[in-house]
Motif scaffolding. Structure first.
Motif, PDB file in Angstrom:
ATOM      1  N   SER A  54      67.764  12.062 -41.554  1.00  0.00           N
ATOM      2  CA  SER A  54      66.451  11.754 -40.987  1.00  0.00           C
ATOM      3  C   SER A  54      66.128  10.265 -41.131  1.00  0.00           C
ATOM      4  N   VAL A  55      65.139   9.839 -40.377  1.00  0.00           N
ATOM      5  CA  VAL A  55      64.665   8.459 -40.464  1.00  0.00           C
ATOM      6  C   VAL A  55      64.215   8.165 -41.892  1.00  0.00           C
ATOM      7  N   VAL A  80      64.753   6.639 -31.610  1.00  0.00           N
ATOM      8  CA  VAL A  80      64.213   5.755 -32.638  1.00  0.00           C
ATOM      9  C   VAL A  80      65.376   4.910 -33.132  1.00  0.00           C
ATOM     10  N   ARG A 101      65.087  12.926 -34.062  1.00  0.00           N
ATOM     11  CA  ARG A 101      65.086  11.991 -35.196  1.00  0.00           C
ATOM     12  C   ARG A 101      66.253  12.239 -36.158  1.00  0.00           C
TER      13      ARG A 101
END
Length: 166
Positions: A54-55, A80, A101
């Motif tokens: 994940s980010v 992203v 994401r």
């Protein structure tokens, strides 16, 4: 046959990432972090490279391991990107995430002075698949990640982490 597949994937990813790295890592609007010292040529910290991460996981890793880099986040309709850069050395890492994401690409731009250090670390931790004309291709033992090193110019190299679907 497998080597051609890895090489083709690596070349495709490098071609896709080249314009992004050149436009994203060299901006004048980045703030230099003078409190943290940059690593020297004898030190290289491998970027975070877990497929689907994940980010938030990437941000956490980078804050704890590479706080000398400045982060910029770019959000578009389709993805992203986290861009970490060092204005002083020109080094930078671009993390690309899909719509959900999840991490799908990592491109690390490093000064060519770190080439020997990077190669030494990759030789210790991964299998060398091929080396041709200064382009190196490594792989994890399970072949799930292809890591390529490609000279960009006389000053910089790319270290690309490509996640291979099996």
């Amino acid at each position: 046959m497998k080597m051609k597949k890895y090489l083709s994937i690596a070349i495709l990813i490098m071609l896709m990432a080249t314009p992004l790295v050149f436009t994203s890592c060299g901006g004048d609007d980045l703030v230099e972090d003078i409190e943290n010292q940059e690593p020297n040529a004898e030190m290289w910290i491998e970027p975070y490279h877990i497929k689907g991460a994940s980010v938030e996981e990437v941000k956490s890793y980078m804050a704890s391991r590479m706080s000398h880099l400045t982060m910029t986040e770019q959000v578009s309709a389709g993805s992203v990107q986290l861009i970490y850069s060092d204005k002083k050395t020109g080094a930078g890492i671009v993390y690309s995430f899909s719509l959900d994401r999840a991490l799908y690409s990592v491109v690390d731009t490093e000064p060519i002075a770190k080439m020997d250090t990077i190669l030494r670390l990759l030789h210790q931790n991964y299998e060398l698949v091929s080396e041709q004309s200064g382009v190196y291709l490594f792989s994890t033992a399970d072949k799930s990640i292809a890591i390529s090193i490609l000279p960009v110019n006389k000053s910089y190299i790319y270290v690309n982490y490509d996640f291979v679907s099996q």
